[in-house]
Design an enzyme around this catalytic site. Sequence first.
Site, PDB file in Angstrom:
ATOM      1  N   LYS A  63      40.659  42.824  32.290  1.00  0.00           N
ATOM      2  CA  LYS A  63      40.543  42.309  33.658  1.00  0.00           C
ATOM      3  C   LYS A  63      41.851  42.516  34.420  1.00  0.00           C
ATOM      4  O   LYS A  63      42.942  42.367  33.858  1.00  0.00           O
ATOM      5  CB  LYS A  63      40.192  40.819  33.603  1.00  0.00           C
ATOM      6  N   SER A 102      35.400  35.289  38.728  1.00  0.00           N
ATOM      7  CA  SER A 102      36.223  36.405  39.132  1.00  0.00           C
ATOM      8  C   SER A 102      36.201  37.574  38.139  1.00  0.00           C
ATOM      9  O   SER A 102      36.735  38.645  38.430  1.00  0.00           O
ATOM     10  CB  SER A 102      37.680  35.940  39.317  1.00  0.00           C
ATOM     11  N   SER A 145      34.938  31.571  35.598  1.00  0.00           N
ATOM     12  CA  SER A 145      35.109  32.988  35.906  1.00  0.00           C
ATOM     13  C   SER A 145      34.705  33.944  34.799  1.00  0.00           C
ATOM     14  O   SER A 145      34.668  35.155  35.009  1.00  0.00           O
ATOM     15  CB  SER A 145      36.564  33.270  36.295  1.00  0.00           C
TER      16      SER A 145
END
Length: 464
Positions: free
Chosen positions: A82, A157, A181
């Site tokens: 990520k 996210s 997230s």
Amino acid sequence: MNQVDLAFTPALEQAQLIRRREVSPLELVEVYLERISKLNPQLGSYFTVMAEQAIADAKAKTEMLPSASELPPFFGVPISIKDLNHVAGIPCNYGNPALLNNIPDYDDGVVVKIKQAGFILLGKTATSELGSFPYTEPTGFPPARNPWNLEYTPGGSSGGAAAAVAAGLCAIAQGSDGGGSIRGPAACCGVVGIKPSRGRVSHAPVGDRLSGIATNGSIARTVADAAALLDVMSGYIVGDPYWLSDPEPSFLAVTKEQPGSLRIAYATSIPPLGKANANCEQGVLQTVQLLQELGHTVEQKSPDFSGLVEPFQVVWQSNVAASGIPAQILQPMNRWLLARTSSAGEYLQAVYQMQAVARQIIAFFDSIDVLVLPVYLHSPIRVGEWANLSPEETFHKIISWVAPCPPANATGQPAIALPVGFDELGLPMSVQLVGRPAAEATLISLAAQLEAAKPWIQHRPALG
């Protein structure tokens, strides 16, 4: 095996294929890079594709293979990282185009562990700016889209990570979760997402700046893959402010164990924030029925989460100020959050209140083993659906949508999002299992039991 089937093969099986010399690391990497080249323009799941580095690493590992006597567990298996996490020499822009030239000179601790496990890094996946939003539409980047229906968000996210796994653009993914997230994107994209307990995964070499609410975790197509990646990422690194002992047996091992008869509670609403819509409620009720059929004791009850809303907001929104990024280069929502930043005294008071409520929530688990909740309170939104709202309107919509997720961040408890079916739009439905502190093993064993009773690995988005 054709290339599509290979791309959707679980990471643990890919590792075995490599060990048996049935596929090489280079062949695997080339499969994924070709798929990324073809599908990422539609999905927006990667910010940065590390094609040159991935091929070089794959060639080196392929050359090592004939003479290697012992291999790390995921030798040659591709993975994504990520873009809130540092990989040395690779841009880390936190979803902000002004930071495209921000190139760290070190790997985060989880990245070090992932490399040591033999993984090959394919690239950095899309995130909302600073990880602030449960959708992945940062200014200056293409929006990340849901591979099951491109009109909808993959969540956030860790939206790029979940979309990439679901679409077969990586075998498995690292994500992070400070308020849902990992779990939210896993739910939106029909994959497995584990948010581990506080202290399970290190924040090294830096630290935790949100009083323990955020953690790294795993996203995968199977419970076993997600558990095995958590095994890789887990463990103390010198200087961690809090930590847990290494699991014994491993999290992967407990996927092969029966959980026994558990005491399970469930709820479909989070007062005072609202009740799950029909699709999200259906996911919970279907799971409850299956749990009863599997011999577990199930009752409808829930902790009181109401006292958590205000203090959690204060702690969570402080992430924008803690980033140190100037207001003028932030998205409007994050600028608004920055302007609302509390004083140091107010922040510490919020932490105190959050911890007090967390004690009450954890006490609820004295009489139960697992709490079943929706992941979100309603189905995924369309890409851009909230783009024209004011920051304040968006903020309140976010709170009402993600309400079932933040309690486990506040308490530090482990939680897993699992796919359970599809709604009338063809979007995945999911459910969340929350366990006692440090009891990932119970959750993982139960999740594996549910997966075996109602498999979902055979489902693939048509786009993939």
